[in-house]
Design a protein around this motif. Sequence first.
Motif, PDB file in Angstrom:
ATOM      1  N   VAL C  37       0.839  -1.200   0.000  1.00  0.00           N
ATOM      2  CA  VAL C  37       0.000   0.000   0.000  1.00  0.00           C
ATOM      3  C   VAL C  37       0.871   1.246   0.000  1.00  0.00           C
ATOM      4  CG1 VAL C  37      -1.764   1.254   1.263  1.00  0.00           C
ATOM      5  CG2 VAL C  37      -1.888  -1.208   1.104  1.00  0.00           C
ATOM      6  N   ARG C  41       0.832  -0.318  -4.555  1.00  0.00           N
ATOM      7  CA  ARG C  41       0.522  -1.617  -5.140  1.00  0.00           C
ATOM      8  C   ARG C  41      -0.647  -2.211  -4.393  1.00  0.00           C
ATOM      9  NH1 ARG C  41       4.170  -5.505  -4.039  1.00  0.00           N
ATOM     10  NH2 ARG C  41       5.359  -4.383  -2.463  1.00  0.00           N
ATOM     11  N   ILE C  42      -0.960  -3.440  -4.720  1.00  0.00           N
ATOM     12  CA  ILE C  42      -2.016  -4.125  -3.986  1.00  0.00           C
ATOM     13  C   ILE C  42      -1.429  -5.177  -3.066  1.00  0.00           C
ATOM     14  CG2 ILE C  42      -3.928  -5.735  -4.252  1.00  0.00           C
ATOM     15  CD1 ILE C  42      -4.881  -4.048  -6.524  1.00  0.00           C
ATOM     16  N   GLY C  43      -0.424  -5.866  -3.527  1.00  0.00           N
ATOM     17  CA  GLY C  43       0.227  -6.849  -2.680  1.00  0.00           C
ATOM     18  C   GLY C  43      -0.322  -8.236  -2.892  1.00  0.00           C
TER      19      GLY C  43
END
Lengths: 188, 555, 361, 402, 177
Positions: C37, C41-43
């Motif tokens: 985050v 990004r989302i991860g």
Amino acid sequence: MEKRVRELKVDYGPAENIYWVEVLKGLWITNRHFMVNMWRHILHALRIKAEKGAVTFQYPEEHRPIHHRWRGRHRLTVKQNGAMRCTACMMCETICPDECIHIVPGESPDPNVEKFPEEFYVDALRCCFCGLCAEACPLDAIRLDVIEPEICGFTRDIIFNKEFLMGLNNDRPWEEWYIENKTDSKEK
Amino acid sequence: MPKIKINGNEHEFPEGMNVLEACKNVGIYVPHFCYHPLLRTVGSCRMCKVEVSQNMRGSMQSRIDISCKVEVADGMEIRTDTPEVKKQQQMTLEFLLSNHPLDCPVCDDAGECELQNFYFEFGQHDSRMIEPKIKNRKAFDIGRSIVLDNERCVLCSRCSRFLEEVTHTHELGIFGMGSAESIMLKPGARLDNDYAGNVVDLCPVGALTDKDYRFKRRVWYLKSTPSICEHCARGCNVRVDWDLNPYHWHKKTFQMRKHRTEATDLQRIQRIKPRRNDAVNKEWICDTGRYGYKSTDSADRLTQPVINESGELKPVEAGAVIKAFVTGLNSAIKSNPGKVAVVVSPKLTNEEIYAAWSLFRKRLELPNLDHKLPVDPEWTGDDLLKSADPFPNRLGCEWIGFVPDGNGLGVEDLNLAISNGKIDTLLTILADPREFLEEKSLSKLKRKFFILRNLPEDLKEHVDAALPAAAWGEYRGTFTNFEGRIQRLEAAFDPEGEAQPVWHWMIELATGMKKSLKWRKTEDIMHSLSDHVINYKNLSYDSIGPEGVVVGDKA
Amino acid sequence: MDTFFLIESVVKIFTMIAAVMGLATILTWVERKQSAVMQDRIGANRADIFGIRIIGLFQPFADAIKMITKEDYIPPFGNKVLHMIAPAIAYIPVMLLFAVIPMGPPLEIGGRIVNTQIANIDIGLLFIFAFGGIAVYGAVIGGWASNNKYALIAAIRTSAQMISYEVCLGLSLIGAIMIYGTVDLSQMIAEQSGHWFGWIPRWGIFIQPLGALLFIPAAIAENKRIPFDLPEAESEIIGYYTEYSGLKGGLFMMTEFIEMVLISALFSVIFLGGWNVPWLEYNGFNFPWGGTWTLNIWVVKGMQFGAYFLKVAVLIYFFTLVRWTLPRFRYDQVMRLGWRYLFPLALINLLITGIAVVLFA
Amino acid sequence: MAKEYENRELILPTKNMALAMGPSHPAMHGIVRVNAKLDGEIVVEGSVDIGYLHRGFEKSVENHTWNQGIIYTDRLNYVSAMMNNVGYCLAVEKLLDIELPPRGTFLRVIMSELSRVADHLTCVAAQVMETGAMTAFLYAMKAREYVWEIVEMACGARVTTNWTRVGGLMADVPGDFVDAVRERIPLVRDVIDELDKLVTKNRIFGDRYRDVGVMTKDEAIAWGFTGPCIRASGIPFDVRRDTPYLNYDAFDFEIPVGTNGDVFDRYLVRMFEMEQSILIVEQALAKLPDGPVSVDNKMVTLPEKADVYGSIEGLINQFKLIMDGHGIQVPPGEIYQAVEAANGELGFYIISTGGDTPYKCRCRPPSFALTAALEKMITGQMIADVIPIFGSVNMIGGELDR
Amino acid sequence: MTNEELQIKFKERFPDFAESCIIDKGHIVAEIPLEHMELTLTTLKDDSEFDFKMYMDFTVVDWMERKPRFDLVYHLYSVEKNHRIRIKVGITESQSAPTMSGLWPVADWHEREMFDLYGVKFSGHPNLKRILLYDSFKGHPLRKDYPVTKRQPRIESTFPTRDSQYQEKDLKIHRGD
């Protein structure tokens, strides 16, 4: 215009030398990113806002918007009566720097068409997607406008044949074609 | 000798030469369709326009004229680079292209088409044609090997002139007027004469195309190697156009997949074209030579050394076959050298003959060597090119002396000698033994060794051991034609499989029999040949020019 | 030793292990998600059970399965025995440390005071120093036993760095010890309850600001995380566990996360008043402006538990933030920082604290 | 650094350790190997092995036609492929003696400068990441993505662009191109600012980068440095100003120079150059003229598709330009054309003997000289310094090994 | 300095090969015989009039039929004076060129590269071995007589543990037959 030169120099003062000030400034930037993104994620999850907190795309579900000029995979266009446009003039085979196109020309069964490709192979793993074949084609028969990013799913042995390259027009998934082809060749 | 100025520079030319040739001689290319140096000049295409300035009635007068029809005259001034000339050429080209179909993608001539070349070099205009183009007959079958496309024709009449002046068969003519004017077969005729293929070479555009080459490969893929035709004693100069690309694709990439396995795909030689040599064949070849290349990659091609093991032919390594040859010949020679007969085909090059002669006559001193294979009764010569003798190098065999020794036996005596038991071992090189032996004498032979290019299915039962020989297009050497002219042929590509030129097998054989022949390449053999055979004295590959040299008592 | 004590101890031990291991497992997820985050990004969110993903929370389980099923590679030319036990040497002392870390305020169950520490020993902090010192052996032995040059360099760096920073770590806390007058962690928290002038909580950070400031880098260095991750330094030398795979490699990684929980807990205990909430006393909030808000004793205890957890969580967030933002030092810079800056500063801190203690006590 | 350990032998007998870093090493990208001899943490002796990505660029180009050669230049510096395209095509165009119409020139400038931004972002980001700061790296990648979106818009691909042609461009840019660039420039700027705030003044970065891999002016010249690295050493050498090409004369920008020639200066120069590149892009966008992008020469440029489909003249032209052995006929001659690529002077030395293929096409890769000096730069430094030094020369395998 | 001035200076300084110095498409090109090469290049670098301190590029051109077969092509640049020169030196296959790595340290790698790809030898070079290709590579690929389609087995394994049969098999797969 005249050449202008600028000398760059960054000196550290006491504020920089005690580490903590700049470290905390840096932490503040990343922290701000975290907070803003978190807020956006929450709003997105609650369906309040459409935009999400990340700039990345979750690939299989979500595709990156691709510009219409995208050079993707090849397809062979067809005429209105469904016959292929290609007349096996070999322009694409000639200009292809990777020698990934192979055409076997032959006499067409259609009396209105003299020559047509009996076989049309594109070795997708040799291909470098330079787009020269589409540029060279004098009949608009080959295009690279299939927006389908993945080419190798589970194999590295991909040679597209004529039927497949034409079949893209009716959206047949390539795996289907591949399985058919593979079983074909096994029997033989 | 008239002196004329071409683009400002003065040159001298023989009387009667036309301006087009004169320009060509000084390196200025004037575009032309209908003019051909070996045919009558008609001046129908109007492409070869130049500016001619001539002293007429006391003053220099210049005009635009077609250079093929203007003969050089003293004091003439030619300009090929004025804007007016350019414009005229461009306009002529635009006219010719106005009704030309959009056929480059399907036309076999694309790549060597004069329309394309001239457009790029002299035209470069934009299209102004908005009317629909005139339709005409396409892909019309006019003979055994020729397809006519009237839409592409520029009516240069080269083809009909060739048929009138060279073959005197008159199959084609120009019919109709105006926009309906077109080349057609004369009523009841078909273009089936022995020299029909030449009209394809003559056609400057893609109107006449070859059925054999139709759609096979694109012209620009082909690589060319100069060679000499091996189908008769004339020794016509030809060009081998070859392409290994589809061969490799099929052999390597596509062997795992379904693909066409027709022999045409695996052919390396794509077509044969004549080379100009005014002393031998001018610029023509016969259809026998033109389509006779197919045995190089035919299905019965022998690509591996084979040996007979209990009635079955098995591919083995070359060394094993050489060993079989050596033991067989050695045991025969030990009992009686007169029991061995060696027959070679006069298709061998001088070098190969000499290598064989050196081994069998000079080293082994065998008496029964011969090359005089009987001529196929169906073969007939004619008075244009085809010689009555279908072998390219019979004279070379005679000169080198590959003939029976004083009391040795020739080919015609072999049948009798075998039935008498005088001969029990036969080695033939490139010759099918059934051409000169009867079936029963062939089966009576004790040892039968062959060096062959092609091994037909029905010959296999007679083979004890055979070595694969390189086929035409795969080796280099020289031929001596019927008038004593020595000409070079070059290797276009490497021999198929484990095949090797005959001289190579001779050297291997000599090594196996402990009779050393120390050559490494054909140049070495040519060197010894020029030393030892009187007719070839002082000859080397360099001294044989592109036209060949006439030697010996014929010179 | 009565039954109640036995039951109490067993319950506490299992609770502690479950809590720490659970926290460490979740921390792998936190680390990934938080960094994602931060970095727009989302991860990781691919691991799913029957298509349910819950923002990647199954990822730790997938990791665990992967680690268990992976080939356990032992380098052929290394010392096999040491290679085997090195992860345990790294892991066990760190787990042992949680014996003295309090989980929350003492509870009163059935009339007995139940401390939420597993072992309420008087030398809590010394225990931590003692066992924390052992942890260095895990990394050193692991690096040495792998017979890998990179691992060896890492092992040497580990020993040098951890020994150096243990000094700073200790000295930065001695000031607090002097003020609180105890090394018992529960006692220290108790010392931090109450307020100065009714307004300021009596947290350690307010009387030992320099100590707290020195504790953080020293603790991160002990934890071997960026900016002090020289023993790992992925892009330079791949780390002392280069040759470890499977569960053993996993233990090393787990150790890192557990240590992070540990230093967060330690920091909140010593400097942030443990479970103390400003103005919250046993009967509820007593605001300095006079207002009171009476609360049930269990609510108060719950709030104290919550506050303690919150402090640890915020610290973990902070440490993760640091780990993903900063670059790492160079070897000589770490040494210089430790010995030339942190060590003298800690001594000065000690001196000032000593004088202050003598003057005001 | 090394002085402190000078008398080590007297205290304890030690042996140097040989350490092979790479090619499979996280910081070596799989394409280079540093053979270091270590005394403790200090590199006493270093040598560099290259060639892991050698593809035979020259041989390939020699065996293809002029336009086919462009795709091989894509793979030289694959982060800023368009600049390689431009350099190669400029060289061939000089041999042909043709000049591009103004719109084509402007577009080439715009895309070159955007590629430079992308390349510098990558370099700075990788350098920062390899010292451990992952977040800054990803911010830079985000900005590079904005640039590559523009690249994709212009040519249909992001990395292997194949965008220029001899005598022009593959095609004119789409209509929304200018707006798209204008829209993305502030986004890229924001990221550069953020990067600056995160890195420049942070002492941990500063300590890692300062006085590391120092090249003095003379050394930088002797080792053939070009581009940001020579400018970091204090020499204002920039091909765009010193041997101008395209129409860089029409743009106003500053050339940054450093003072020490260390890794930190290279970082500063790159950061400043990104700003200048964006300035050039803005100037070019403001002046971008209308008109064709390719030369109007039937011997060089492919005809319009409408002509090819509809007229025999266009069809013939198309065929003549594509068939083997016909193609673009470049007159005999030789040319050395240098452009300022992201890493320095990218030179193409092309020899034509007439005909449709080059006789020789030598590429002067800027990375080559920089990597050659790597041995010198890392010797005497600590092992941890190898990484930022290596990052600061921005070695791109495709360009180095060709 | 403009090209013309530099050309005049070059001709004054090196009268022996003055006529070979021409301006070709904006570049000064000079051809120098091999035996004078070392001295000339040293002068070009050290003389403050020329000041070619930077060794910009070095390459070799293979002219198959010509004698001498190879051309060494040096591109030099002066940072101070901002001018360039191209020096060409003809060399046969058997000759070896003097190394320039003493003058410009970067020449070390450039010369190794050219030795690798063209097989031109440099006398006095401190470390003349292959740089881009592996040591067991046979031939020099950028020579014009090296076929572009030629394949070579990759590095032959030197590990004694590996079964030689596997090697055979691997090579075959790689060659594609």
